[in-house]
Scaffold this motif. Structure first.
Motif, PDB file in Angstrom:
ATOM      1  N   ARG A   1       4.486  -6.380  -6.694  1.00 53.09           N
ATOM      2  CA  ARG A   1       5.340  -5.882  -5.610  1.00 53.09           C
ATOM      3  C   ARG A   1       5.926  -7.032  -4.791  1.00 53.09           C
ATOM      4  O   ARG A   1       7.118  -7.031  -4.454  1.00 53.09           O
ATOM      5  CB  ARG A   1       4.536  -4.949  -4.710  1.00 53.09           C
ATOM      6  CG  ARG A   1       4.230  -3.599  -5.359  1.00 53.09           C
ATOM      7  CD  ARG A   1       3.429  -2.718  -4.433  1.00 53.09           C
ATOM      8  NE  ARG A   1       3.398  -1.341  -4.920  1.00 53.09           N
ATOM      9  CZ  ARG A   1       3.476  -0.267  -4.145  1.00 53.09           C
ATOM     10  NH1 ARG A   1       3.573  -0.411  -2.839  1.00 53.09           N
ATOM     11  NH2 ARG A   1       3.445   0.940  -4.657  1.00 53.09           N
ATOM     12  N   LEU A   2       5.089  -8.006  -4.471  1.00 52.52           N
ATOM     13  CA  LEU A   2       5.588  -9.139  -3.692  1.00 52.52           C
ATOM     14  C   LEU A   2       6.615  -9.935  -4.478  1.00 52.52           C
ATOM     15  O   LEU A   2       7.615 -10.416  -3.919  1.00 52.52           O
ATOM     16  CB  LEU A   2       4.422 -10.023  -3.266  1.00 52.52           C
ATOM     17  CG  LEU A   2       3.473  -9.404  -2.233  1.00 52.52           C
ATOM     18  CD1 LEU A   2       2.262 -10.305  -2.017  1.00 52.52           C
ATOM     19  CD2 LEU A   2       4.186  -9.126  -0.915  1.00 52.52           C
TER      20      LEU A   2
ATOM     21  N   THR B   1       0.787  -1.242   0.000  1.00 47.89           N
ATOM     22  CA  THR B   1       0.000   0.000   0.000  1.00 47.89           C
ATOM     23  C   THR B   1       0.814   1.285   0.000  1.00 47.89           C
ATOM     24  O   THR B   1       0.302   2.325  -0.416  1.00 47.89           O
ATOM     25  CB  THR B   1      -0.948   0.044   1.219  1.00 47.89           C
ATOM     26  OG1 THR B   1      -0.177   0.017   2.431  1.00 47.89           O
ATOM     27  CG2 THR B   1      -1.908  -1.137   1.212  1.00 47.89           C
ATOM     28  N   LEU B   2       2.064   1.251   0.448  1.00 49.28           N
ATOM     29  CA  LEU B   2       2.847   2.479   0.515  1.00 49.28           C
ATOM     30  C   LEU B   2       3.510   2.797  -0.823  1.00 49.28           C
ATOM     31  O   LEU B   2       3.645   1.910  -1.668  1.00 49.28           O
ATOM     32  CB  LEU B   2       3.913   2.376   1.606  1.00 49.28           C
ATOM     33  CG  LEU B   2       3.482   2.906   2.981  1.00 49.28           C
ATOM     34  CD1 LEU B   2       2.339   2.080   3.539  1.00 49.28           C
ATOM     35  CD2 LEU B   2       4.642   2.933   3.955  1.00 49.28           C
ATOM     36  N   PRO B   3       3.937   4.038  -1.037  1.00 50.78           N
ATOM     37  CA  PRO B   3       4.668   4.365  -2.275  1.00 50.78           C
ATOM     38  C   PRO B   3       5.865   3.436  -2.448  1.00 50.78           C
ATOM     39  O   PRO B   3       6.590   3.143  -1.493  1.00 50.78           O
ATOM     40  CB  PRO B   3       5.106   5.821  -2.046  1.00 50.78           C
ATOM     41  CG  PRO B   3       4.086   6.372  -1.104  1.00 50.78           C
ATOM     42  CD  PRO B   3       3.732   5.237  -0.195  1.00 50.78           C
ATOM     43  N   TRP B   4       6.082   2.978  -3.678  1.00 52.68           N
ATOM     44  CA  TRP B   4       7.110   1.970  -3.925  1.00 52.68           C
ATOM     45  C   TRP B   4       8.502   2.462  -3.558  1.00 52.68           C
ATOM     46  O   TRP B   4       9.337   1.689  -3.071  1.00 52.68           O
ATOM     47  CB  TRP B   4       7.046   1.519  -5.372  1.00 52.68           C
ATOM     48  CG  TRP B   4       7.915   0.344  -5.682  1.00 52.68           C
ATOM     49  CD1 TRP B   4       8.903   0.265  -6.607  1.00 52.68           C
ATOM     50  CD2 TRP B   4       7.872  -0.952  -5.060  1.00 52.68           C
ATOM     51  NE1 TRP B   4       9.484  -0.988  -6.616  1.00 52.68           N
ATOM     52  CE2 TRP B   4       8.870  -1.762  -5.663  1.00 52.68           C
ATOM     53  CE3 TRP B   4       7.091  -1.511  -4.046  1.00 52.68           C
ATOM     54  CZ2 TRP B   4       9.104  -3.076  -5.300  1.00 52.68           C
ATOM     55  CZ3 TRP B   4       7.326  -2.827  -3.668  1.00 52.68           C
ATOM     56  CH2 TRP B   4       8.316  -3.593  -4.296  1.00 52.68           C
ATOM     57  N   ALA B   5       8.756   3.736  -3.747  1.00 52.56           N
ATOM     58  CA  ALA B   5      10.070   4.280  -3.378  1.00 52.56           C
ATOM     59  C   ALA B   5      10.304   4.137  -1.876  1.00 52.56           C
ATOM     60  O   ALA B   5      11.424   3.850  -1.431  1.00 52.56           O
ATOM     61  CB  ALA B   5      10.167   5.739  -3.798  1.00 52.56           C
ATOM     62  N   ALA B   6       9.242   4.338  -1.082  1.00 55.08           N
ATOM     63  CA  ALA B   6       9.371   4.187   0.367  1.00 55.08           C
ATOM     64  C   ALA B   6       9.618   2.732   0.747  1.00 55.08           C
ATOM     65  O   ALA B   6      10.415   2.438   1.652  1.00 55.08           O
ATOM     66  CB  ALA B   6       8.115   4.701   1.060  1.00 55.08           C
ATOM     67  N   VAL B   7       8.957   1.809   0.060  1.00 55.70           N
ATOM     68  CA  VAL B   7       9.161   0.387   0.323  1.00 55.70           C
ATOM     69  C   VAL B   7      10.601  -0.003   0.016  1.00 55.70           C
ATOM     70  O   VAL B   7      11.261  -0.697   0.801  1.00 55.70           O
ATOM     71  CB  VAL B   7       8.182  -0.462  -0.514  1.00 55.70           C
ATOM     72  CG1 VAL B   7       8.478  -1.950  -0.339  1.00 55.70           C
ATOM     73  CG2 VAL B   7       6.737  -0.165  -0.119  1.00 55.70           C
ATOM     74  N   HIS B   8      11.103   0.466  -1.138  1.00 52.74           N
ATOM     75  CA  HIS B   8      12.470   0.133  -1.543  1.00 52.74           C
ATOM     76  C   HIS B   8      13.469   0.701  -0.540  1.00 52.74           C
ATOM     77  O   HIS B   8      14.440   0.021  -0.147  1.00 52.74           O
ATOM     78  CB  HIS B   8      12.737   0.673  -2.948  1.00 52.74           C
ATOM     79  CG  HIS B   8      13.920   0.048  -3.601  1.00 52.74           C
ATOM     80  ND1 HIS B   8      14.422   0.454  -4.814  1.00 52.74           N
ATOM     81  CD2 HIS B   8      14.744  -0.955  -3.207  1.00 52.74           C
ATOM     82  CE1 HIS B   8      15.467  -0.277  -5.138  1.00 52.74           C
ATOM     83  NE2 HIS B   8      15.688  -1.135  -4.178  1.00 52.74           N
ATOM     84  N   ALA B   9      13.259   1.927  -0.097  1.00 52.87           N
ATOM     85  CA  ALA B   9      14.171   2.543   0.875  1.00 52.87           C
ATOM     86  C   ALA B   9      14.136   1.795   2.204  1.00 52.87           C
ATOM     87  O   ALA B   9      15.182   1.576   2.835  1.00 52.87           O
ATOM     88  CB  ALA B   9      13.793   4.008   1.077  1.00 52.87           C
ATOM     89  N   ALA B  10      12.942   1.399   2.630  1.00 49.87           N
ATOM     90  CA  ALA B  10      12.821   0.657   3.884  1.00 49.87           C
ATOM     91  C   ALA B  10      13.508  -0.696   3.787  1.00 49.87           C
ATOM     92  O   ALA B  10      14.165  -1.140   4.740  1.00 49.87           O
ATOM     93  CB  ALA B  10      11.348   0.483   4.244  1.00 49.87           C
TER      94      ALA B  10
END
Length: 314
Positions: free
Chosen positions: A286-287, A230-239
């Motif tokens: 995404r998964l 659900t979060l922006p993909w850039a935030a997921v990648h950074a996390a």
């Protein structure tokens, strides 16, 4: 040099449990919707695991499996294909830790019996409903002979959001059946540990190893399926980059992470569960990417194997 370990687990919570969380009547769900986890989500998950080439652990709820021969068959097939099946209790009662020890033991024993009947193997792992532990439930896990638990979730934003949602639902006249854990969980270890049997959120010498869910370092954000889908993909990648140095990456998903509104889920539940509004194609994309990263950076193993291989001091 041996690589760090990662595990992927999925809580197979059926849709009635989401109605209970959201204070909605379970009568919203027809038989098809009640069975979506095993008829639709489990096949999608298994196909995704096979495509990327990663093992996984399913945390199954005993009453869901006992009530549906198709669910038992699907779980048995998953086990035969190499998926570990662990216990998520029998009734998934969010207030499990408030029951007497004898009732807790009865619930977990029923789950063990149902899951063993479906798979031919007795579960060796346990995840508590709502991630909520206490000393009594830990003692029952010891008595049941589990090798590991994976319930500790010291995510400050998650805890605060859960408290806020429960309060809002109560004010709206449809209280949630979820239970807020003790604030002590927020100080629990974030790496695998042996709990103190009298205080399972504190390090000790307990025989059942605890494998906490992964949090983003510093922020203590929960790196779980809802975050990824659900979060922006850039935030997921950074996390993910921030978590890449963790000694054990414990990724937790739910079956709804591969379901969406087009699967025939009632609109009232979709409105309350924002992750159900994300198209399943987006979720799977995404998964797929995340699993590929994990496979590249870690040795991905079941939670059962992680509990055996991780160097956890006594």
């Amino acid at each position: 040099m041996a690589r760090r370990l990662a595990s992927i687990s999925v809580d197979l919570d059926s849709l009635p449990h989401y109605c209970r969380i959201q204070g909605l009547p379970e009568s919203l769900l027809d038989a098809r919707a009640r069975g979506l986890v095993y008829t639709t989500a489990v096949p999608r998950l298994r196909a995704l695991f096979a495509e990327v080439g990663v093992p996984a652990t399913f945390f199954a709820i005993g009453e869901d499996v006992e009530a549906d021969a198709g669910a038992a068959r699907a779980l048995g097939e998953a086990h035969a294909a190499g998926v570990e099946v662990a216990s998520h209790s029998f009734s998934h009662d969010y207030a499990l830790t408030r029951l007497p020890c004898a009732r807790m033991d009865e619930d977990l024993a029923r789950a063990d019996a149902v899951l063993e009947a479906a798979t031919g193997a007795r579960p060796v792992g346990f995840r508590a409903p709502g991630y909520t532990l206490n000393a009594a439930l830990y003692s029952v896990c010891v008595q049941r002979g589990y090798r590991y638990g994976s319930s500790t979730f010291p995510a400050v934003p998650y805890y605060a959001a859960k408290a806020a949602v429960m309060g809002a639902l109560a004010l709206s006249g449809r209280p949630s059946r979820a239970v807020l854990d003790s604030p002590r969980v927020l100080l629990a270890p974030t790496e695998p540990y042996r709990p103190d049997p009298s205080q399972p959120y504190v390090r000790g010498d307990g025989p059942v190893v605890e494998l906490p869910l992964t949090l983003v370092p510093g922020l203590r954000l929960p790196f779980i399926g809802t975050f990824v889908t659900t979060l922006p993909w850039a935030a997921v990648h950074a996390a993910y980059r921030a978590c890449r140095g963790t000694p054990f990456f414990n990724l937790e998903l739910h079956a709804v992470d591969v379901l969406d509104a087009d699967d025939g889920i009632p609109a009232a539940l979709v409105r309350q569960q924002r992750d159900l509004r994300v198209p399943v194609a987006t979720k799977l994309e995404r998964l797929r990417a995340l699993f590929s990263w994990l496979r590249r950076d870690f040795d991905v193993v079941t939670l059962r194997d992680a509990a055996s291989r991780l160097p956890i001091p006594p």
